[in-house]
Design a protein around this motif. Structure first.
Motif, PDB file in Angstrom:
ATOM      1  N   UNK A 171       0.863  -1.173   0.000  1.00  0.00           N
ATOM      2  CA  UNK A 171       0.000   0.000   0.000  1.00  0.00           C
ATOM      3  C   UNK A 171       0.902   1.227   0.000  1.00  0.00           C
ATOM      4  N   UNK A 172       1.257   1.735  -1.177  1.00  0.00           N
ATOM      5  CA  UNK A 172       2.207   2.840  -1.228  1.00  0.00           C
ATOM      6  C   UNK A 172       1.673   4.062  -0.477  1.00  0.00           C
ATOM      7  N   UNK A 173       2.544   4.744   0.279  1.00  0.00           N
ATOM      8  CA  UNK A 173       2.113   5.932   1.005  1.00  0.00           C
ATOM      9  C   UNK A 173       1.677   7.045   0.044  1.00  0.00           C
ATOM     10  N   UNK A 174       0.867   7.942   0.548  1.00  0.00           N
ATOM     11  CA  UNK A 174       0.319   9.040  -0.266  1.00  0.00           C
ATOM     12  C   UNK A 174       1.423   9.858  -0.938  1.00  0.00           C
ATOM     13  N   UNK A 175       2.538  10.084  -0.229  1.00  0.00           N
ATOM     14  CA  UNK A 175       3.645  10.876  -0.812  1.00  0.00           C
ATOM     15  C   UNK A 175       4.200  10.187  -2.057  1.00  0.00           C
ATOM     16  N   UNK A 176       4.284   8.863  -2.021  1.00  0.00           N
ATOM     17  CA  UNK A 176       4.805   8.119  -3.164  1.00  0.00           C
ATOM     18  C   UNK A 176       3.819   8.172  -4.333  1.00  0.00           C
ATOM     19  N   UNK A 177       2.539   8.019  -4.035  1.00  0.00           N
ATOM     20  CA  UNK A 177       1.519   8.075  -5.093  1.00  0.00           C
ATOM     21  C   UNK A 177       1.518   9.460  -5.741  1.00  0.00           C
ATOM     22  N   UNK A 178       1.751  10.492  -4.940  1.00  0.00           N
ATOM     23  CA  UNK A 178       1.807  11.864  -5.478  1.00  0.00           C
ATOM     24  C   UNK A 178       2.986  12.027  -6.441  1.00  0.00           C
ATOM     25  N   UNK A 179       4.140  11.450  -6.081  1.00  0.00           N
ATOM     26  CA  UNK A 179       5.335  11.515  -6.941  1.00  0.00           C
ATOM     27  C   UNK A 179       5.174  10.663  -8.184  1.00  0.00           C
ATOM     28  N   UNK A 180       4.603   9.481  -8.013  1.00  0.00           N
ATOM     29  CA  UNK A 180       4.472   8.516  -9.099  1.00  0.00           C
ATOM     30  C   UNK A 180       3.019   8.040  -9.186  1.00  0.00           C
ATOM     31  N   UNK A 181       2.165   8.766  -9.896  1.00  0.00           N
ATOM     32  CA  UNK A 181       0.742   8.417  -9.947  1.00  0.00           C
ATOM     33  C   UNK A 181       0.448   7.020 -10.504  1.00  0.00           C
ATOM     34  N   UNK A 182       1.411   6.403 -11.171  1.00  0.00           N
ATOM     35  CA  UNK A 182       1.185   5.074 -11.729  1.00  0.00           C
ATOM     36  C   UNK A 182       1.227   3.963 -10.685  1.00  0.00           C
ATOM     37  N   UNK A 183       1.741   4.232  -9.469  1.00  0.00           N
ATOM     38  CA  UNK A 183       1.798   3.182  -8.453  1.00  0.00           C
ATOM     39  C   UNK A 183       0.431   3.010  -7.803  1.00  0.00           C
ATOM     40  N   UNK A 184       0.157   1.797  -7.399  1.00  0.00           N
ATOM     41  CA  UNK A 184      -1.145   1.499  -6.801  1.00  0.00           C
ATOM     42  C   UNK A 184      -0.999   0.331  -5.834  1.00  0.00           C
ATOM     43  N   UNK A 185      -1.939   0.166  -4.898  1.00  0.00           N
ATOM     44  CA  UNK A 185      -1.868  -0.971  -3.987  1.00  0.00           C
ATOM     45  C   UNK A 185      -1.819  -2.291  -4.760  1.00  0.00           C
ATOM     46  N   UNK A 186      -1.140  -3.269  -4.158  1.00  0.00           N
ATOM     47  CA  UNK A 186      -0.944  -4.545  -4.842  1.00  0.00           C
ATOM     48  C   UNK A 186      -0.936  -5.676  -3.812  1.00  0.00           C
ATOM     49  N   UNK A 187      -1.600  -6.764  -4.149  1.00  0.00           N
ATOM     50  CA  UNK A 187      -1.580  -7.964  -3.302  1.00  0.00           C
ATOM     51  C   UNK A 187      -0.176  -8.568  -3.306  1.00  0.00           C
ATOM     52  N   UNK A 188       0.155  -9.303  -2.247  1.00  0.00           N
ATOM     53  CA  UNK A 188       1.442  -9.978  -2.171  1.00  0.00           C
ATOM     54  C   UNK A 188       1.612 -10.976  -3.301  1.00  0.00           C
TER      55      UNK A 188
END
Length: 193
Positions: A111-128
């Motif tokens: 679950x990428x932190x909000x700061x990371x999603x802001x820097x890289x909008x392409x990242x998203x939560x992912x199952x293991x």
């Protein structure tokens, strides 16, 4: 001349004697199958897992990350340590300090932190799983009772071990993070230098 050659041969052979390879940990069938999907290629000897004399001076059970050397040490009794190669945070995202392991998880969800999603909008939560950036295991770090959002975890990019390429987390080869995960107790102290 012969004596000098013999002395040189002993000096050159000595470093090889100081590093004792450690066998891989046993893996479940799922671990083996998923880890096979993330080929590691050839491991640079500088970043391989070894049993060594403890260079940290810390208490057994402590994890020490030396960011400049790209090494993580797990301190054992009898002044020994297990040394692992790691990827550390790049200069803009690196950190140092003391924390503790407050949670351990196999094949964790990401679950990428909000700061990371802001820097890289392409990242998203992912199952293991094998494509997940956290890899096979994660150790979650806290400062007191506050989650630091930093982790020591596996990786889906083993070719980056030895680099400063993460957003602050400490990445390890998946087989190495399984080995560390099996060794680390609850509330283990973590020092990042």
């Amino acid at each position: 001349m012969r004596r000098h050659c013999l002395a040189l041969a002993v000096v050159l052979a000595l470093p090889g004697c100081l590093y004792k390879p450690i066998p891989d940990p046993e893996l479940s069938a799922q671990d083996a199958a998923w880890m096979a999907m993330v080929p590691e290629g050839e491991v640079d000897r500088l970043y391989a897992r070894y049993l060594i004399d403890d260079p940290t001076g810390e208490a057994p059970g402590t994890i020490v990350v030396e960011t400049k050397q790209r090494q993580l040490y797990y301190v054992l009794p009898d002044r020994k340590a297990v040394r692992y190669g790691v990827t550390v945070g790049d200069e803009a995202y690196g950190w140092s300090g003391t924390a503790r392991v407050f949670r351990k998880a196999p094949w964790p969800d990401w679950n990428p932190p909000a700061e990371m999603v802001k820097r890289w909008p392409h990242v998203h939560p992912m199952k293991g799983g094998p494509a997940n950036p956290l890899g096979a295991r994660a150790l979650y770090l806290a400062d007191g009772n506050r989650d630091t959002l930093y982790r020591i975890h596996g990786t889906n990019e083993p070719e980056r071990i030895g680099q400063a390429a993460s957003s602050g987390c400490i990445r390890m080869r998946n087989i190495d993070v399984v080995d560390l995960y099996n060794r680390v107790g609850p509330d283990a102290k973590v020092i990042v230098r």
